[in-house]
Design an enzyme around this catalytic site. Structure first.
Site, PDB file in Angstrom:
ATOM      1  N   ASP A 154      -4.791  -1.160   8.727  1.00  0.00           N
ATOM      2  CA  ASP A 154      -5.141  -1.478   7.337  1.00  0.00           C
ATOM      3  C   ASP A 154      -5.611  -2.933   7.312  1.00  0.00           C
ATOM      4  OD1 ASP A 154      -3.677   0.928   7.226  1.00  0.00           O
ATOM      5  OD2 ASP A 154      -2.959   0.501   5.196  1.00  0.00           O
ATOM      6  N   LYS A 217      -8.989   1.603   0.814  1.00  0.00           N
ATOM      7  CA  LYS A 217      -7.653   1.332   0.264  1.00  0.00           C
ATOM      8  C   LYS A 217      -7.785   0.310  -0.841  1.00  0.00           C
ATOM      9  CE  LYS A 217      -3.091  -0.500   1.730  1.00  0.00           C
ATOM     10  NZ  LYS A 217      -2.304  -0.941   2.923  1.00  0.00           N
ATOM     11  N   LYS A 253      -7.023   5.632  -0.248  1.00  0.00           N
ATOM     12  CA  LYS A 253      -5.602   5.251  -0.264  1.00  0.00           C
ATOM     13  C   LYS A 253      -5.326   4.276  -1.396  1.00  0.00           C
ATOM     14  CE  LYS A 253      -1.971   2.928   2.438  1.00  0.00           C
ATOM     15  NZ  LYS A 253      -1.593   2.346   3.767  1.00  0.00           N
TER      16      LYS A 253
END
Ligand SMILES: O=C[C@H](O)COP(=O)(O)O
Length: 305
Positions: A154, A217, A253
């Site tokens: 991430d 994300k 996400k």
């Protein structure tokens, strides 16, 4: 909203040729009417399913169980991984989560604890959460996390370069991180709470997709506002447009501040309604959260009492 290939200024495959072409692509989309967008989000989330045990288990299976505290230790990560494997030892049939998300220096402990479980080992890396570190340092951190056992990375977008509209720099940074990930899945954290307009959120989404992000994300969880339904809608709209124009499915996400089962179901409902039902899988949809599992398990116990 540019969720159809024909709404894009030209094919994404022609966008990354150079800085000028990137800019033409990212600034060539139609303006976003905030009122229309808010109305679409409200309509898409007006009917959220009542969480029964099966649906709660589905959400648990989409969870990136996260701990990103400066006080985390190998011991606390081992405990986290135990929860990941068996979220509620007192209950029958609770599925494992999709992944555990930790800092790079705790990846080895997580990988050891999760060995053989099939649960992903995700790590924030690449200058999390600010992104304010030189690219070679970002890449070294990503490579370290992957070599220590991370299967998912991430990594934050360079918001400084993005907000200065240095799109080539942002693109190259994401592309380099993607290369450093090797076989690991790359989730690019846009930190939508720092992107002032809906158009900027859309541009950041498309830029990350063009540069190779596997999953978009929303947030680091380290600033407020973190995840929001309008931001998720914009990311899902971009992912839908990407699929319509390339045939590829990229993931989504939401993360940051998602605490309740009802919140989680709003995001899942929104994504299903925007990107499509095919996104209702842990491969294409994750929720990043440190505290959500407690509420999911409490609601599950209610269902089974
Ligand atoms: O995914 C990463 C986020 O830090 C989770 O945020 P949270 O602690 O507010 O759930």
């Amino acid at each position: 909203m540019p969720h159809a290939a024909e709404d894009l200024p030209f094919a994404p495959g022609d966008a990354a040729r150079d800085e000028a072409q990137l800019r033409r692509f990212l600034h060539g989309m139609p303006p976003i009417d905030d009122g229309d967008m808010q109305a679409e989000v409200a309509a898409l989330t007006s009917e959220v399913p009542v969480p029964d045990g099966e649906l709660i288990d589905t959400v648990i299976g989409m969870l990136d169980l996260t701990s990103l505290a400066a006080t985390d230790t190998e011991s606390s990560v081992r405990d986290l991984c135990g929860r990941a494997r068996q979220p509620d030892p007192r209950a029958h049939g609770v599925p494992p989560v999709a992944a555990v998300c930790v800092y790079p220096d705790l990846v080895a402990a997580a990988a050891t604890s999760l060995a053989g479980s099939g649960i992903g080992v995700a790590s924030v890396a690449g200058g999390f959460p600010s992104g304010r570190t030189p690219l070679p340092v970002k890449l070294a951190e990503v490579e370290h996390a992957v070599s220590a056992g991370a299967t998912e990375i991430d990594a934050v977008l360079d918001r400084g370069a993005f907000l200065e509209e240095r799109y080539g720099t942002v693109f190259d940074g994401v592309a380099e991180v993607k290369r450093a990930c090797g076989h690991a899945t790359l989730k690019v954290i846009l930190e939508t709470g720092e992107l002032v307009t809906a158009e900027q959120v859309r541009r950041a989404s498309w830029l990350a997709l063009l540069a190779g992000a596997d999953i978009l994300k929303t947030s680091t969880g380290k600033i407020s506002p973190a995840a929001s339904l309008p931001a998720m809608y914009l990311l899902a709209d971009a992912v839908r447009g990407w699929h319509e124009s390339t045939g590829e499915r990229r993931g989504l996400k939401p993360a940051g501040g998602i605490r309740t089962t009802d919140d989680a179901l709003r995001y899942l409902t929104l994504v299903r309604g925007t990107a499509g039902p095919r996104w209702s899988t842990p491969t294409l949809f994750r929720i990043g959260a440190s505290g959500l599992l407690d509420d999911l398990l409490a609601r599950r116990r209610e269902q089974n009492s």
